[in-house]
Design a protein around this motif. Sequence first.
Motif, PDB file in Angstrom:
ATOM      1  N   GLY A  15       6.027  41.881  -1.565  1.00  0.00           N
ATOM      2  CA  GLY A  15       4.724  42.328  -1.090  1.00  0.00           C
ATOM      3  C   GLY A  15       3.920  42.973  -2.210  1.00  0.00           C
ATOM      4  N   HIS A  57      22.355  45.863  -9.083  1.00  0.00           N
ATOM      5  CA  HIS A  57      21.455  44.751  -9.423  1.00  0.00           C
ATOM      6  C   HIS A  57      21.592  44.289 -10.873  1.00  0.00           C
ATOM      7  N   CYS A 278       3.725  52.568   8.326  1.00  0.00           N
ATOM      8  CA  CYS A 278       2.668  51.866   9.039  1.00  0.00           C
ATOM      9  C   CYS A 278       3.172  50.456   9.378  1.00  0.00           C
ATOM     10  N   THR A 307       5.464  39.487   4.224  1.00  0.00           N
ATOM     11  CA  THR A 307       6.646  39.495   3.346  1.00  0.00           C
ATOM     12  C   THR A 307       7.850  40.175   4.009  1.00  0.00           C
ATOM     13  N   THR A 454      12.093  36.180  -0.089  1.00  0.00           N
ATOM     14  CA  THR A 454      13.308  35.426  -0.403  1.00  0.00           C
ATOM     15  C   THR A 454      13.719  34.430   0.682  1.00  0.00           C
ATOM     16  N   MET A 461      18.011  33.784  -7.213  1.00  0.00           N
ATOM     17  CA  MET A 461      18.390  34.756  -6.198  1.00  0.00           C
ATOM     18  C   MET A 461      17.627  36.070  -6.372  1.00  0.00           C
TER      19      MET A 461
HETATM   20  C1  FAD Z   1      23.551  45.012  -2.388  1.00  0.00           C
HETATM   21  C2  FAD Z   1      22.435  44.230  -2.990  1.00  0.00           C
HETATM   22  C3  FAD Z   1      22.586  43.667  -4.242  1.00  0.00           C
HETATM   23  C4  FAD Z   1      21.563  42.915  -4.802  1.00  0.00           C
HETATM   24  N1  FAD Z   1      21.728  42.409  -6.057  1.00  0.00           N
HETATM   25  C5  FAD Z   1      20.704  41.783  -6.656  1.00  0.00           C
HETATM   26  C6  FAD Z   1      20.796  41.385  -8.008  1.00  0.00           C
HETATM   27  O1  FAD Z   1      21.804  41.585  -8.662  1.00  0.00           O
HETATM   28  N2  FAD Z   1      19.736  40.758  -8.565  1.00  0.00           N
HETATM   29  C7  FAD Z   1      18.585  40.523  -7.871  1.00  0.00           C
HETATM   30  O2  FAD Z   1      17.628  39.971  -8.433  1.00  0.00           O
HETATM   31  N3  FAD Z   1      18.475  40.883  -6.584  1.00  0.00           N
HETATM   32  C8  FAD Z   1      19.499  41.502  -5.961  1.00  0.00           C
HETATM   33  N4  FAD Z   1      19.370  41.909  -4.656  1.00  0.00           N
HETATM   34  C9  FAD Z   1      18.257  41.391  -3.847  1.00  0.00           C
HETATM   35  C10 FAD Z   1      16.893  42.007  -4.101  1.00  0.00           C
HETATM   36  O3  FAD Z   1      16.941  43.397  -4.082  1.00  0.00           O
HETATM   37  C11 FAD Z   1      15.956  41.516  -2.996  1.00  0.00           C
HETATM   38  O4  FAD Z   1      16.036  40.125  -2.879  1.00  0.00           O
HETATM   39  C12 FAD Z   1      14.514  41.868  -3.213  1.00  0.00           C
HETATM   40  O5  FAD Z   1      14.355  43.240  -3.504  1.00  0.00           O
HETATM   41  C13 FAD Z   1      13.772  41.460  -1.938  1.00  0.00           C
HETATM   42  O6  FAD Z   1      12.447  41.807  -1.991  1.00  0.00           O
HETATM   43  P1  FAD Z   1      11.465  41.439  -0.793  1.00  0.00           P
HETATM   44  O7  FAD Z   1      10.206  42.142  -1.041  1.00  0.00           O
HETATM   45  O8  FAD Z   1      11.391  39.969  -0.632  1.00  0.00           O
HETATM   46  O9  FAD Z   1      12.147  41.985   0.540  1.00  0.00           O
HETATM   47  P2  FAD Z   1      12.426  43.478   1.023  1.00  0.00           P
HETATM   48  O10 FAD Z   1      12.904  44.307  -0.085  1.00  0.00           O
HETATM   49  O11 FAD Z   1      13.276  43.319   2.233  1.00  0.00           O
HETATM   50  O12 FAD Z   1      10.990  44.027   1.449  1.00  0.00           O
HETATM   51  C14 FAD Z   1      10.360  43.736   2.655  1.00  0.00           C
HETATM   52  C15 FAD Z   1       9.558  44.972   3.066  1.00  0.00           C
HETATM   53  O13 FAD Z   1       8.762  44.652   4.191  1.00  0.00           O
HETATM   54  C16 FAD Z   1       8.783  45.753   5.076  1.00  0.00           C
HETATM   55  N5  FAD Z   1       8.433  45.240   6.398  1.00  0.00           N
HETATM   56  C17 FAD Z   1       9.102  44.293   7.112  1.00  0.00           C
HETATM   57  N6  FAD Z   1       8.470  44.066   8.274  1.00  0.00           N
HETATM   58  C18 FAD Z   1       7.375  44.866   8.300  1.00  0.00           C
HETATM   59  C19 FAD Z   1       6.334  45.086   9.252  1.00  0.00           C
HETATM   60  N7  FAD Z   1       6.291  44.435  10.412  1.00  0.00           N
HETATM   61  N8  FAD Z   1       5.375  45.987   8.944  1.00  0.00           N
HETATM   62  C20 FAD Z   1       5.394  46.661   7.767  1.00  0.00           C
HETATM   63  N9  FAD Z   1       6.381  46.505   6.839  1.00  0.00           N
HETATM   64  C21 FAD Z   1       7.341  45.611   7.110  1.00  0.00           C
HETATM   65  C22 FAD Z   1      10.208  46.277   4.960  1.00  0.00           C
HETATM   66  O14 FAD Z   1      10.301  47.611   5.406  1.00  0.00           O
HETATM   67  C23 FAD Z   1      10.456  46.132   3.459  1.00  0.00           C
HETATM   68  O15 FAD Z   1      10.078  47.282   2.740  1.00  0.00           O
HETATM   69  C24 FAD Z   1      20.366  42.702  -4.079  1.00  0.00           C
HETATM   70  C25 FAD Z   1      20.177  43.306  -2.832  1.00  0.00           C
HETATM   71  C26 FAD Z   1      21.199  44.072  -2.292  1.00  0.00           C
HETATM   72  C27 FAD Z   1      20.998  44.729  -0.949  1.00  0.00           C
END
Ligand code: FAD
Length: 484
Positions: A15, A57, A278, A307, A454, A461
Amino acid sequence: MEKYDVIVVGAGVSGLLAALTLSKHGKKVLVLEKSRNLGGNCNSYMVDGFQVDTGAHAITHLHEGPLRRLMDNYFEYLPVFEDYGHYYLRTEDNFMKVPSNLKDFVTFDMLPRKDRVVLSQAITKALTLSSFGFDLSGQSVYDSLPRNLSKDTYDFVDTISGFLSGKSMKETSAQRVLSGSSFVRDSITQEQFDVMIGKIEPKRRQSTESILESILPYNLHVSLKARVNRVSQPFTSLERLATNRVHYSQGYPRKGLKSLLNAILYSMPKTVDIKTECEVKKILVRDGKVFGVEADEIHQANLVIHTGFASDLPKLIKDLPAPYVEKLKEIVHTKSLSIWLGLDRELPEFNYTGSEIWFKDFPYWAMPISNYDSSLTPKGKQLVGFSFVIDENKSEKSEKKKAYGTIFRALPEIEKHIEMKHEQIMIPEKAAVTIDGYFADIRAPIKNLYIAGTDTDKRSMGITRAAYSIIELLKILNEDGNLY
Ligand SMILES: Cc1cc2nc3c(=O)[nH]c(=O)nc-3n(C[C@H](O)[C@H](O)[C@H](O)COP(=O)(O)OP(=O)(O)OC[C@H]3O[C@@H](n4cnc5c(N)ncnc54)[C@H](O)[C@@H]3O)c2cc1C
């Protein structure tokens, strides 16, 4: 009420990258985040004097991958990445580097020699097929192996599959292992990126090939072209069989994972408003076109980028087409448990940078992150994060108990040095790359509603995949006339 060009739902890395890039393309953006903190799965925070990350990470494809493209083109501040180090395997009586090329396999005596030969052959075959354009995404890792290997070898392959896709070797595709192990590298050149966002026209190919085409007789040119395509491309990836390094172009952000989040936030123009606590409860649609969202109040915009989980969309929008809703149900994901242990001293077991893998019974992936940066712990102490893929059908309590049992089995000395314990249960990625798992399209079936994150891109990944999804989003917005 303020009118925005774009509303971004969710302030995880996807996001925030969407908000950053779109604002730099001149849009006025509002980001709405349901939780109190920004960053989603990409953050760090303090626990009893130790700075833990949201899961251990490794940031991948930093030389020429999608995050690099976004950093180079949109960031005002860049995080510093420490060289990642190596991947190691630990067993009760052994500790050695994860083999990532055929040379390493020769000396990798944690597995029987016969099995190593077979594994090397399987990788060579898969990479050869993939290099010649065969799609291996429908073939499981398990099906790519013969049936008479030792239990240790199957456990090893299952563990590596689990960390790459979140699922077992029977559900993980052979293609996933090739890309996740760096045999097939993720990259996006600046030129490809400029074409995607419409900054430059696709170059009419004035390659050697096209020059030859204009001067050579047809039959001669065709045979030459066939030779160039069939031989030189496979060779570049096949040569990785000998030279591949699994940690190629990876890093850990200095000062912890939150410095990546901070670099995005510091780069954000003033035209972006961000509201936390929010939650978006509805995405508003009129005449088949999105016009805003309902959260703390009604916010209006011509474009909405979602997102959060794509599978949440049916809760947010009434009357989505039934086949679309059915497809979203096919998205699968996994749960992770991370255990952070703050140790009262630096233990010799963790005398390395990088990460270690335990592949027996209940596999873990662990990173002593304070080895990159001693300021993450009180003086003289050490901080290690252990991540497990856990079974969603079992109780969290029993999975935690099993996880601690595994850590103490792998590292019997550690228990008496624990000063801080902290546990996190999270969903690492919104979609696991399994053979049958579905990924959502960036375009939702409603005009001007887009999805990023993702669960929209299969490549790579985690954060690298999130960055790919943003580049793809920019490309699609450009195609739809919505970027400029
Ligand atoms: C244990 C672990 C190990 C990892 N290891 C790695 C690694 O080694 N290398 C790597 O690159 N990645 C790794 N990752 C993955 C990486 O952290 C995530 O893929 C990435 O941060 C995802 O980002 P995102 O914004 O797509 O999703 P998210 O981080 O899930 O963000 C989505 C956001 O949207 C918000 N949201 C959802 N619905 C709503 C709504 N209706 N209204 C308002 N807000 C909402 C949520 O609260 C959240 O803050 C790991 C993750 C974990 C948990």
